[in-house]
Design a protein around this motif. Structure first.
Motif, mmCIF file in Angstrom:
data_model
loop_
_atom_site.group_PDB
_atom_site.id
_atom_site.type_symbol
_atom_site.label_atom_id
_atom_site.label_comp_id
_atom_site.label_asym_id
_atom_site.label_seq_id
_atom_site.Cartn_x
_atom_site.Cartn_y
_atom_site.Cartn_z
ATOM 1 N N GLU A 24 -26.860 22.031 26.895
ATOM 2 C CA GLU A 24 -26.841 20.877 27.784
ATOM 3 C C GLU A 24 -26.446 21.329 29.176
ATOM 4 O O GLU A 24 -25.773 22.327 29.357
ATOM 5 C CB GLU A 24 -25.885 19.830 27.245
ATOM 6 C CG GLU A 24 -26.354 19.313 25.887
ATOM 7 C CD GLU A 24 -25.503 18.186 25.370
ATOM 8 O OE1 GLU A 24 -24.743 17.597 26.159
ATOM 9 O OE2 GLU A 24 -25.604 17.901 24.174
ATOM 10 N N GLY A 25 -26.872 20.579 30.126
ATOM 11 C CA GLY A 25 -26.553 20.932 31.496
ATOM 12 C C GLY A 25 -27.643 21.772 32.106
ATOM 13 O O GLY A 25 -28.476 22.363 31.425
ATOM 14 N N GLU A 26 -27.644 21.787 33.400
ATOM 15 C CA GLU A 26 -28.647 22.542 34.125
ATOM 16 C C GLU A 26 -28.095 23.889 34.545
ATOM 17 O O GLU A 26 -26.899 24.049 34.720
ATOM 18 C CB GLU A 26 -29.083 21.765 35.368
ATOM 19 C CG GLU A 26 -29.785 20.469 35.022
ATOM 20 C CD GLU A 26 -30.274 19.751 36.256
ATOM 21 O OE1 GLU A 26 -30.547 20.410 37.268
ATOM 22 O OE2 GLU A 26 -30.373 18.520 36.185
ATOM 23 N N GLY A 33 -27.336 26.381 37.190
ATOM 24 C CA GLY A 33 -27.128 26.369 38.631
ATOM 25 C C GLY A 33 -27.354 27.753 39.206
ATOM 26 O O GLY A 33 -28.069 28.577 38.639
#
Length: 116
Positions: A52-54, A56
Protein backbone atom coordinates in the motif's frame (compact mmCIF):
# COMPACT_ATOMS: atom_id res chain seq x y z
CA UNK A 1 31.26 17.35 -17.83
CA UNK A 2 33.22 15.49 -20.45
CA UNK A 3 33.43 11.75 -20.13
CA UNK A 4 36.76 9.96 -20.14
CA UNK A 5 37.71 7.72 -23.05
CA UNK A 6 37.31 4.71 -20.79
CA UNK A 7 33.68 5.53 -19.98
CA UNK A 8 32.93 6.24 -23.63
CA UNK A 9 34.21 2.71 -24.38
CA UNK A 10 32.22 1.31 -21.43
CA UNK A 11 29.03 2.86 -22.84
CA UNK A 12 29.80 1.32 -26.23
CA UNK A 13 30.44 -2.03 -24.53
CA UNK A 14 27.13 -1.71 -22.66
CA UNK A 15 25.34 -1.11 -25.96
CA UNK A 16 26.95 -4.23 -27.45
CA UNK A 17 25.95 -6.23 -24.37
CA UNK A 18 22.36 -5.07 -24.85
CA UNK A 19 22.53 -6.18 -28.49
CA UNK A 20 23.77 -9.60 -27.37
CA UNK A 21 20.81 -9.73 -24.99
CA UNK A 22 18.44 -8.84 -27.83
CA UNK A 23 19.95 -11.67 -29.87
CA UNK A 24 19.79 -14.19 -27.01
CA UNK A 25 16.36 -13.19 -25.74
CA UNK A 26 14.34 -15.30 -28.17
CA UNK A 27 16.68 -18.28 -27.66
CA UNK A 28 16.49 -18.54 -23.89
CA UNK A 29 13.13 -17.78 -22.35
CA UNK A 30 12.63 -20.15 -19.41
CA UNK A 31 14.79 -22.40 -17.30
CA UNK A 32 13.61 -25.25 -15.11
CA UNK A 33 14.95 -24.81 -11.59
CA UNK A 34 14.53 -26.33 -8.15
CA UNK A 35 13.88 -24.23 -5.04
CA UNK A 36 13.56 -25.31 -1.45
CA UNK A 37 9.95 -25.34 -0.26
CA UNK A 38 10.81 -22.62 2.26
CA UNK A 39 12.20 -20.29 -0.42
CA UNK A 40 9.29 -21.05 -2.73
CA UNK A 41 6.83 -20.27 0.06
CA UNK A 42 8.56 -17.00 0.88
CA UNK A 43 8.45 -16.01 -2.80
CA UNK A 44 4.73 -16.82 -2.96
CA UNK A 45 4.14 -14.71 0.15
CA UNK A 46 5.93 -11.79 -1.53
CA UNK A 47 3.63 -12.17 -4.56
CA UNK A 48 0.49 -12.30 -2.39
CA UNK A 49 1.46 -9.31 -0.24
CA UNK A 50 -0.40 -6.09 -0.92
CA UNK A 51 1.89 -3.10 -0.99
CA UNK A 52 0.00 0.00 0.00
CA UNK A 53 1.10 3.51 -0.56
CA UNK A 54 2.86 5.14 -3.41
CA UNK A 55 6.53 5.05 -4.18
CA UNK A 56 7.98 8.46 -3.55
CA UNK A 57 11.43 9.76 -4.21
CA UNK A 58 13.98 7.02 -3.85
CA UNK A 59 17.70 6.83 -3.61
CA UNK A 60 19.33 4.56 -6.21
CA UNK A 61 19.87 1.98 -3.46
CA UNK A 62 16.19 2.08 -2.44
CA UNK A 63 15.12 1.65 -6.06
CA UNK A 64 17.45 -1.35 -6.40
CA UNK A 65 16.02 -2.96 -3.26
CA UNK A 66 12.43 -2.36 -4.42
CA UNK A 67 13.29 -3.80 -7.84
CA UNK A 68 14.68 -6.92 -6.19
CA UNK A 69 11.55 -7.26 -4.06
CA UNK A 70 9.49 -7.08 -7.25
CA UNK A 71 11.66 -9.78 -8.83
CA UNK A 72 11.04 -12.00 -5.81
CA UNK A 73 7.30 -11.44 -6.15
CA UNK A 74 7.42 -12.42 -9.84
CA UNK A 75 9.23 -15.62 -8.87
CA UNK A 76 6.45 -16.19 -6.35
CA UNK A 77 3.86 -15.78 -9.11
CA UNK A 78 5.69 -18.35 -11.24
CA UNK A 79 5.88 -20.78 -8.33
CA UNK A 80 2.20 -20.39 -7.50
CA UNK A 81 1.19 -20.80 -11.17
CA UNK A 82 3.64 -23.46 -12.38
CA UNK A 83 5.47 -24.89 -9.38
CA UNK A 84 5.34 -28.62 -8.71
CA UNK A 85 6.30 -30.05 -5.33
CA UNK A 86 9.06 -32.64 -5.44
CA UNK A 87 10.06 -33.85 -2.00
CA UNK A 88 11.54 -30.94 -0.03
CA UNK A 89 11.77 -28.83 -3.18
CA UNK A 90 9.58 -27.15 -5.76
CA UNK A 91 10.35 -27.49 -9.46
CA UNK A 92 9.36 -24.49 -11.55
CA UNK A 93 10.12 -22.93 -14.90
CA UNK A 94 11.34 -19.36 -14.37
CA UNK A 95 11.84 -16.70 -16.97
CA UNK A 96 15.52 -16.21 -17.63
CA UNK A 97 15.19 -12.61 -16.38
CA UNK A 98 13.99 -13.88 -13.01
CA UNK A 99 16.91 -16.29 -12.79
CA UNK A 100 19.28 -13.48 -13.75
CA UNK A 101 17.79 -11.16 -11.11
CA UNK A 102 18.25 -13.80 -8.40
CA UNK A 103 21.82 -14.54 -9.48
CA UNK A 104 22.75 -10.85 -9.61
CA UNK A 105 21.31 -10.34 -6.13
CA UNK A 106 23.31 -13.33 -4.87
CA UNK A 107 26.54 -11.99 -6.38
CA UNK A 108 25.90 -8.49 -5.02
CA UNK A 109 25.24 -9.85 -1.54
CA UNK A 110 28.29 -12.15 -1.75
CA UNK A 111 26.09 -15.21 -1.31
CA UNK A 112 27.79 -16.57 -4.41
CA UNK A 113 31.43 -15.52 -4.58
CA UNK A 114 32.75 -14.42 -7.94
CA UNK A 115 35.18 -16.96 -9.31
CA UNK A 116 38.59 -15.68 -10.31
Amino acid sequence: MDESQEYTRYRQDAAVLAEIGRFLGPQVTRLTVRLSRDLAGTAIAAWERDEEGEVGRETPEQARVRDRAASLALIGLAVSDRGVASGDEVVVELDVTEVAAALLAAYDEDVIPLES
